[in-house]
Design an enzyme around this catalytic site. Structure first.
Site, PDB file in Angstrom:
ATOM      1  N   TYR A  18      17.606   0.178  -8.092  1.00 43.76           N
ATOM      2  CA  TYR A  18      17.309   1.593  -7.846  1.00 43.76           C
ATOM      3  C   TYR A  18      18.587   2.427  -7.818  1.00 43.76           C
ATOM      4  O   TYR A  18      18.746   3.292  -6.952  1.00 43.76           O
ATOM      5  CB  TYR A  18      16.555   1.769  -6.517  1.00 43.76           C
ATOM      6  CG  TYR A  18      15.337   0.883  -6.389  1.00 43.76           C
ATOM      7  CD1 TYR A  18      14.233   1.082  -7.219  1.00 43.76           C
ATOM      8  CD2 TYR A  18      15.282  -0.131  -5.448  1.00 43.76           C
ATOM      9  CE1 TYR A  18      13.113   0.269  -7.108  1.00 43.76           C
ATOM     10  CE2 TYR A  18      14.159  -0.942  -5.338  1.00 43.76           C
ATOM     11  CZ  TYR A  18      13.086  -0.734  -6.177  1.00 43.76           C
ATOM     12  OH  TYR A  18      11.981  -1.535  -6.065  1.00 43.76           O
ATOM     13  N   TYR A 146       2.012  -0.838  -2.246  1.00 40.51           N
ATOM     14  CA  TYR A 146       3.146  -1.283  -3.072  1.00 40.51           C
ATOM     15  C   TYR A 146       2.945  -2.763  -3.401  1.00 40.51           C
ATOM     16  O   TYR A 146       2.732  -3.578  -2.500  1.00 40.51           O
ATOM     17  CB  TYR A 146       4.493  -1.099  -2.346  1.00 40.51           C
ATOM     18  CG  TYR A 146       5.637  -1.622  -3.180  1.00 40.51           C
ATOM     19  CD1 TYR A 146       6.224  -0.828  -4.158  1.00 40.51           C
ATOM     20  CD2 TYR A 146       6.090  -2.929  -3.043  1.00 40.51           C
ATOM     21  CE1 TYR A 146       7.236  -1.319  -4.964  1.00 40.51           C
ATOM     22  CE2 TYR A 146       7.108  -3.437  -3.843  1.00 40.51           C
ATOM     23  CZ  TYR A 146       7.682  -2.628  -4.800  1.00 40.51           C
ATOM     24  OH  TYR A 146       8.668  -3.117  -5.605  1.00 40.51           O
ATOM     25  N   ASP A 246      -2.299  -9.080  -0.585  1.00 44.16           N
ATOM     26  CA  ASP A 246      -0.892  -9.246  -0.919  1.00 44.16           C
ATOM     27  C   ASP A 246      -0.112  -9.357   0.400  1.00 44.16           C
ATOM     28  O   ASP A 246       0.141  -8.353   1.078  1.00 44.16           O
ATOM     29  CB  ASP A 246      -0.424  -8.037  -1.744  1.00 44.16           C
ATOM     30  CG  ASP A 246       1.052  -8.131  -2.116  1.00 44.16           C
ATOM     31  OD1 ASP A 246       1.746  -9.022  -1.594  1.00 44.16           O
ATOM     32  OD2 ASP A 246       1.511  -7.293  -2.935  1.00 44.16           O
ATOM     33  N   LYS A 275       8.816 -13.762  -0.391  1.00 46.43           N
ATOM     34  CA  LYS A 275       9.829 -13.375   0.594  1.00 46.43           C
ATOM     35  C   LYS A 275      10.200 -14.474   1.608  1.00 46.43           C
ATOM     36  O   LYS A 275      11.016 -15.326   1.304  1.00 46.43           O
ATOM     37  CB  LYS A 275       9.395 -12.093   1.301  1.00 46.43           C
ATOM     38  CG  LYS A 275       9.403 -10.896   0.347  1.00 46.43           C
ATOM     39  CD  LYS A 275       9.376  -9.586   1.077  1.00 46.43           C
ATOM     40  CE  LYS A 275       9.209  -8.409   0.162  1.00 46.43           C
ATOM     41  NZ  LYS A 275      10.435  -7.873  -0.383  1.00 46.43           N
TER      42      LYS A 275
HETATM   43  N1  PMP Z   1       4.168  -7.076  -2.862  1.00 43.63           N
HETATM   44  C1  PMP Z   1       4.624  -6.617  -1.704  1.00 43.63           C
HETATM   45  C2  PMP Z   1       3.648  -6.303  -0.596  1.00 43.63           C
HETATM   46  C3  PMP Z   1       5.993  -6.434  -1.495  1.00 43.63           C
HETATM   47  O1  PMP Z   1       6.432  -5.937  -0.324  1.00 43.63           O
HETATM   48  C4  PMP Z   1       6.890  -6.763  -2.540  1.00 43.63           C
HETATM   49  C5  PMP Z   1       8.392  -6.608  -2.386  1.00 43.63           C
HETATM   50  N2  PMP Z   1       8.842  -5.682  -1.489  1.00 43.63           N
HETATM   51  C6  PMP Z   1       6.365  -7.251  -3.743  1.00 43.63           C
HETATM   52  C7  PMP Z   1       5.005  -7.404  -3.873  1.00 43.63           C
HETATM   53  C8  PMP Z   1       7.268  -7.608  -4.895  1.00 43.63           C
HETATM   54  O2  PMP Z   1       8.014  -8.737  -4.628  1.00 43.63           O
HETATM   55  P1  PMP Z   1       9.338  -9.066  -5.473  1.00 43.63           P
HETATM   56  O3  PMP Z   1      10.331  -8.007  -5.135  1.00 43.63           O
HETATM   57  O4  PMP Z   1       9.729 -10.442  -5.032  1.00 43.63           O
HETATM   58  O5  PMP Z   1       8.940  -9.022  -6.920  1.00 43.63           O
END
Ligand code: PMP
Length: 424
Positions: A18, A146, A246, A275
């Protein structure tokens, strides 16, 4: 090479997330990370109040995970996952199945969170196609959500959020209004009305609904009422729509429960995790589903799930994941998260009276100050270095998601730094 020369090379050639490549923002040279701290080239240590994008929940470089990575690297760094399997993948899958609610036990490893989301969407569509539901080629999601930065994952994230620029190239999905009733407030069915109507009107075109359960992170930093998820489960069932949770940000303890779905007692058909999965050491994620979904997907024309990245289930990443799962069992992470929650509530709540602060919210090891307007990147950079606390505010949010091992004294330093950023 001198530090200044290295930094100059960085500014010339290395594009940061970013960030502008034309006039790069200030970045610090990290040389080591241990526990709650990141050490910089000049010897300064910063408390990592965001667990390096919410991953290093057990602190940086936990010796048990580092040892597992080293041992695995010596034996076998990688082998393709088509036609082969290996112990790290099997052990991690077993650990995941043990801690997940019964039924979620078919695991597809992915390279990153965004890819896990893409796999979830593909799985849902393949499931519907296998049932002859070929019109169901859209998903529904929430405003304020997100789900990642790849094209497919962006298309499922808030249509007015950070990905608006790419509207033209993204597949079109359906979006319901963001749930407005807060976690802990009194539930009102009106909060589900937008999603109810959407599913009623467009249900036949929808393969699955994807949401971040309870905590909308990357676009909204918002905690909503778990009852929403119960209503959503019922509405999806009534229409043959799959439900995807998610939990890439919430999985493995961040909200105070092992998985955020436990706040609602609702099971999804597909779950994504990432994560904290490897304790913040290596990129790895997973898309997890039920026997029913897996059987249906594989009963279709293709007879298989059609996804298979080069580095799928990388043994080093899986070994890190297995060690991270064992580490989580070795200490009272839940007690630690509850203590952090209490401290964040006590220390952040008084900032509500600051003129710059619009809202204060805390759940588990997540503390958020929503401001009317953020300070400039230069002001943030200066404050980070003055306070020794690494914070990375975005949009209107100054937030912390500290490692669970953060001490009470460090939490005080973090909340103090957040207060400074809010003009306190
Ligand atoms: N889904 C959620 C809920 C997230 O918080 C994130 C990353 N912040 C992602 C998907 C994407 O994960 P990555 O950055 O490992 O691609």
């Amino acid at each position: 090479m001198l530090l200044a020369e290295k930094q100059s090379l960085d500014r010339q050639h290395v594009w940061h997330p970013y960030a502008s490549m034309a006039s790069p923002p200030p970045v610090s040279m990290a040389v080591a990370a241990q526990g709650t701290k990141i050490r910089l080239a000049d010897g300064t240590e910063l408390i990592d109040a965001v667990s390096s994008w919410w991953c290093a929940a057990h602190g940086h470089n936990p010796p048990a995970i580092v040892a597992a990575i080293q041992a695995q690297a010596e034996r076998m760094c990688h082998v393709m996952f088509a036609g082969f399997t290996h112990e790290p993948a099997i052990e991690l899958a077993e650990a995941l199945v043990k801690q997940l609610p019964a039924g979620l036990n078919k695991i597809f490893f992915a390279d990153s969170g965004s890819i896990a989301v893409e796999c979830a969407a593909k799985m849902a569509v393949q499931y519907q196609v296998a049932r002859g539901q070929t019109k169901r080629c859209h998903l529904a999601a929430l405003k304020g959500g997100y789900h990642g930065d790849t094209l497919g994952a962006m298309a499922l994230s808030d249509p007015n959020g950070m990905h608006t620029l790419f509207k033209g190239i993204l597949p079109q999905h359906f979006f319901a209004e963001q749930p407005k009733i807060r976690f802990g407030a009194r539930w009102d069915d009106a909060d589900f009305e937008s999603m109810r109507l959407l599913l009623e009107q467009q249900g036949e075109k929808i393969a699955a609904v994807i949401v971040e359960p309870v905590f909308q992170g990357g676009n909204a930093m918002w905690f909503y009422h778990p009852e929403y998820l119960k209503k959503l489960r019922k509405a999806c069932d009534a229409q043959g729509i799959l439900l995807i949770f998610d939990e890439i940000a919430t999985g493995f303890g961040r909200t105070g429960k092992r998985f955020a779905l436990e706040h609602a007692g609702v099971l999804p058909d597909i779950l994504t995790v990432g994560k904290i999965l490897t304790g913040g050491c290596v990129s790895l994620a997973a898309t997890i589903t039920t026997k029913h979904v897996a059987d249906t997907v594989c009963s279709g024309e293709a007879g298989a799930f059609m996804h298979g990245p080069t580095y799928m289930a990388n043994p080093i990443a899986c070994a890190a994941g297995g060690a991270s799962m064992r580490l989580m069992e070795s200490y009272d992470w839940q007690g630690a998260v509850l203590r952090i929650e209490r401290e964040l509530k006590e220390q952040l709540e008084p900032y509500r009276s600051l003129p710059a602060v619009k809202d204060v919210r805390v759940l588990g090891a997540i503390g958020v100050l929503e401001l009317h307007k953020l300070p400039s990147p230069e002001q943030v950079h200066a404050l980070v270095h003055a306070t020794g606390v690494w914070l990375r505010p975005f949009d209107r949010f100054v937030y912390t998601m500290p490692p669970f091992i953060t001490s009470s004294e460090e939490i005080s330093r973090i909340t103090m730094a957040m207060g400074h950023l809010a003009g306190g």
